[in-house]
Enzyme design. Structure first.
Site, PDB file in Angstrom:
ATOM      1  N   ASP A  91       0.969  -0.694   0.233  1.00 20.01           N
ATOM      2  CA  ASP A  91       0.208  -0.219   0.228  1.00 20.01           C
ATOM      3  C   ASP A  91       0.467   1.041  -0.630  1.00 20.01           C
ATOM      4  O   ASP A  91       1.656   1.630   0.995  1.00 20.01           O
ATOM      5  CB  ASP A  91      -0.950  -0.047   1.064  1.00 20.01           C
ATOM      6  CG  ASP A  91      -2.279   0.787   0.964  1.00 20.01           C
ATOM      7  OD1 ASP A  91      -2.220   2.033   0.536  1.00 20.01           O
ATOM      8  OD2 ASP A  91      -3.321   0.005   1.404  1.00 20.01           O
ATOM      9  N   ASP A 145      -3.145   5.123  -2.301  1.00 23.18           N
ATOM     10  CA  ASP A 145      -3.812   5.811  -1.413  1.00 23.18           C
ATOM     11  C   ASP A 145      -4.001   6.652  -1.971  1.00 23.18           C
ATOM     12  O   ASP A 145      -3.248   7.429  -2.631  1.00 23.18           O
ATOM     13  CB  ASP A 145      -2.956   5.396  -0.293  1.00 23.18           C
ATOM     14  CG  ASP A 145      -4.970   6.069   0.780  1.00 23.18           C
ATOM     15  OD1 ASP A 145      -5.336   5.622   0.487  1.00 23.18           O
ATOM     16  OD2 ASP A 145      -4.279   7.205   1.117  1.00 23.18           O
ATOM     17  N   GLU A 198      -6.689   3.831  -5.858  1.00 23.16           N
ATOM     18  CA  GLU A 198      -8.140   4.543  -5.169  1.00 23.16           C
ATOM     19  C   GLU A 198      -8.464   5.358  -5.476  1.00 23.16           C
ATOM     20  O   GLU A 198      -8.024   6.585  -5.077  1.00 23.16           O
ATOM     21  CB  GLU A 198      -7.386   4.082  -3.277  1.00 23.16           C
ATOM     22  CG  GLU A 198      -8.451   4.124  -2.685  1.00 23.16           C
ATOM     23  CD  GLU A 198      -9.160   5.034  -0.980  1.00 23.16           C
ATOM     24  OE1 GLU A 198      -9.658   4.647  -0.259  1.00 23.16           O
ATOM     25  OE2 GLU A 198      -7.096   5.616  -1.046  1.00 23.16           O
ATOM     26  N   HIS A 250     -11.476  -2.203   3.909  1.00 22.28           N
ATOM     27  CA  HIS A 250     -10.991  -1.606   5.017  1.00 22.28           C
ATOM     28  C   HIS A 250     -12.090  -0.135   6.099  1.00 22.28           C
ATOM     29  O   HIS A 250     -11.368   0.218   6.652  1.00 22.28           O
ATOM     30  CB  HIS A 250      -9.857  -1.474   6.032  1.00 22.28           C
ATOM     31  CG  HIS A 250      -9.258  -0.475   4.819  1.00 22.28           C
ATOM     32  ND1 HIS A 250      -8.676  -0.287   3.604  1.00 22.28           N
ATOM     33  CD2 HIS A 250      -8.134   0.459   5.021  1.00 22.28           C
ATOM     34  CE1 HIS A 250      -8.019   0.554   2.882  1.00 22.28           C
ATOM     35  NE2 HIS A 250      -7.751   1.245   3.628  1.00 22.28           N
ATOM     36  N   ASP A 251     -12.792   0.276   4.628  1.00 17.62           N
ATOM     37  CA  ASP A 251     -13.019   1.873   5.164  1.00 17.62           C
ATOM     38  C   ASP A 251     -14.410   0.892   5.382  1.00 17.62           C
ATOM     39  O   ASP A 251     -15.367   2.453   6.068  1.00 17.62           O
ATOM     40  CB  ASP A 251     -12.861   2.787   4.063  1.00 17.62           C
ATOM     41  CG  ASP A 251     -11.038   3.287   3.965  1.00 17.62           C
ATOM     42  OD1 ASP A 251     -10.955   2.916   5.058  1.00 17.62           O
ATOM     43  OD2 ASP A 251     -10.923   3.342   3.371  1.00 17.62           O
TER      44      ASP A 251
END
Length: 523
Positions: free
Chosen positions: A99, A201, A264, A326-327
């Site tokens: 990431d 990210d 992302e 994860h969000d």
């Protein structure tokens, strides 16, 4: 026509390192723990793992505040542990993605410590500093994604610095050539170490309007919605210059051969697909397509959404799909346990590269985290509006032993309540489990090129049914899904009448009459 890249047929599995496997009893997952579970990942049928941030960090936002882009946080291990994990993954035929967090660093990163030391420091311009507004307040009306102003006053130097998220996460200035070169070297460092790719990210946040004008107000904002939605992020995100940065990242990835970059990006599809770049100047390989995460779970709506996305892809653009991360709330929470099985069929049979979030193969739901155990700064800053992320970041359940085999210590977050029954060991032994269904689907993708790489053609149907054909050469596969809780008749196309049931979501045998929450793959 060139051979497809490995990531086109791969299934990517997201691991949240805090919660996957603890090897030393401190209640936090780590790299050695992930390595211990690689055989289980391989047994499931996964092709690649993506690990959320592992870099040294004060953990104000659980690793998304990086203090050193070329190291490993001691909580997770060492660089040697990472090298061991990478080799073990490659030995098993697994790819490994990291990431990359390029929009912002930690406020404890040496670069920012230098930047805030004085106005004339050489690294001052590596971050975004502005004078106060004429009234002495913040330079503009931009709102942090975590609530409050994006601007933090620095009394020592008499200016504000910009942070799209927490004040401990100052944004980097990608208009500065030296900063840009330093961050590109981070990519080279990890690629040279053998990493197979990166998830990037908040890629669409990386460049801001050079003049920092106010964002327009959102007249449709309502109380109970996050504060950042009070304005439209017109000037603080998705600026044209970001595409040149993505293209440079792509050129670096291409220098190292068969690597992949996944961006992302939470944007409407017409803007999302711009991040593929062009044939002359390609961008990221896969701009993450999050539509299934927020979609209305309705067959007709999903059919239109899939068609629109397929129609918007540029020439050469490869699709991708995501059910959870994860969000966002887990799929079993959003659609229920029965439909989570249908959702897994959908994710793993649509055209494109799927990303599977750890625990979704068990049907884990969001966990109710007691107030005294909340860790997430987003929930702590804006409580009770449904933005907290702890419920989807809880430890993986491996077996029915203490703490589900995740740790010998006290888990950093609580497990789901039904972990004694809902765990990998129990699911592996239950032929009807979602884990076993997922394993069958992944095996089908490996065995049938039509599912992994074939074309997508929707088959007209009505009501709660969604049906489509996947085709590669002479191989034709039919997928039909019942997104409702009532039986539904389906007219099998003439070309598919001789096909056999390969998988059924609920174990049914008659694709002409789908039971509630049923789905079939015929081939």
């Amino acid at each position: 026509m060139s051979d497809p890249a490995w990531w086109q047929s791969a299934v990517i599995y997201q691991i949240y390192p805090w919660s996957f496997q603890d090897s030393n009893g401190d209640g936090i997952g780590d790299l050695k723990g992930i390595e211990q579970r690689l055989d289980a990942i391989k047994e499931l049928g996964i092709d690649a793992i993506w690990i959320s941030p592992i870099f040294p960090s004060p953990m104000a936002d659980f690793g998304y505040d990086v203090a050193d882009y070329a190291g490993v946080d001691p909580r997770f291990g060492t660089l040697d542990d990472f090298d061991s994990l990478l080799k073990a993954a490659h030995d098993r035929g697994l790819k490994l993605l990291l990431d990359f967090v390029p929009n912002h660093s930690s406020s404890e990163h040496p670069w920012f410590v230098e930047s805030r030391s004085s106005r004339d420091n050489p690294k001052r311009d590596w971050y975004l500093w502005r004078d106060a507004a004429p009234n002495g307040g913040p330079p503009n009306n931009w709102i942090s994604d975590f609530g409050g102003s994006t601007w933090e006053w620095d009394a020592a130097t008499g200016q504000y610095y910009y942070h799209a998220f927490l004040k401990e996460q100052p944004d980097l200035n990608w208009r500065n050539p030296a900063l840009r070169a330093a961050m590109m070297d981070v990519l080279r460092f990890w690629f040279a170490r053998g990493v197979d790719g990166f998830r990037i990210d908040v890629l669409w946040h990386m460049v801001k309007h050079a003049e920092f004008p106010d964002n327009p107000a959102n007249a449709e904002w309502q109380a109970g919605q996050p504060e950042y939605m009070t304005v439209h992020q017109l000037h603080s995100t998705d600026q044209p210059e970001v595409h040149d940065i993505a293209a440079e990242m792509r050129s670096i990835a291409d220098e190292f051969g068969a690597r992949v970059l996944i961006g992302e990006i939470y944007l409407p599809v017409p803007r999302l697909v711009g991040y593929y770049g062009s044939a002359e100047r390609p961008g990221v390989h896969l701009p993450f397509n999050f539509q299934l995460i927020g979609a209305e779970w309705d067959a007709r709506s999903l059919a239109r959404m899939i068609d629109a996305y397929e129609g918007a892809l540029p020439g050469g653009g490869w699709p991708n799909w995501v059910l959870g991360n994860h969000d966002r709330p887990r799929i079993a929470t959003r659609v229920g346990a029965a439909q989570a099985r249908v959702a897994m069929l959908l994710l793993l049979t649509l055209r494109g590269t799927p990303t599977l979030y750890y625990g979704d193969e068990l049907g884990v739901s969001d966990v109710d985290v007691p107030a005294h155990r909340i860790q997430d700064p987003r929930e702590l800053r804006e409580p009770g509006i449904g933005m907290g992320r702890d419920p989807v970041r809880t430890p993986m359940a491996w077996n029915a032993s203490a703490h589900a085999g995740f740790t010998r210590g006290e888990p950093w977050l609580p497990l789901h309540e039904d972990w004694p029954m809902r765990n990998v060991e129990a699911a592996r032994g239950d032929p009807a489990s979602l884990w076993r269904l997922t394993q069958k689907l992944l095996a089908l993708r490996h065995d049938h090129p039509a599912l992994a790489l074939g074309s997508y053609d929707r088959i007209p149907c009505d009501g709660d049914l969604l049906a489509y054909e996947r085709r590669q050469g002479d191989e034709r596969i039919l997928v039909v899904l019942n997104l409702g809780n009532r039986p539904h008749n389906f007219a099998i196309p003439e070309w598919a009448e001789g096909l056999s049931v390969l998988v059924a979501a609920q174990g049914g045998t008659d694709p002409a009459l789908l039971g509630p929450n049923e789905g079939y793959i015929l081939g």
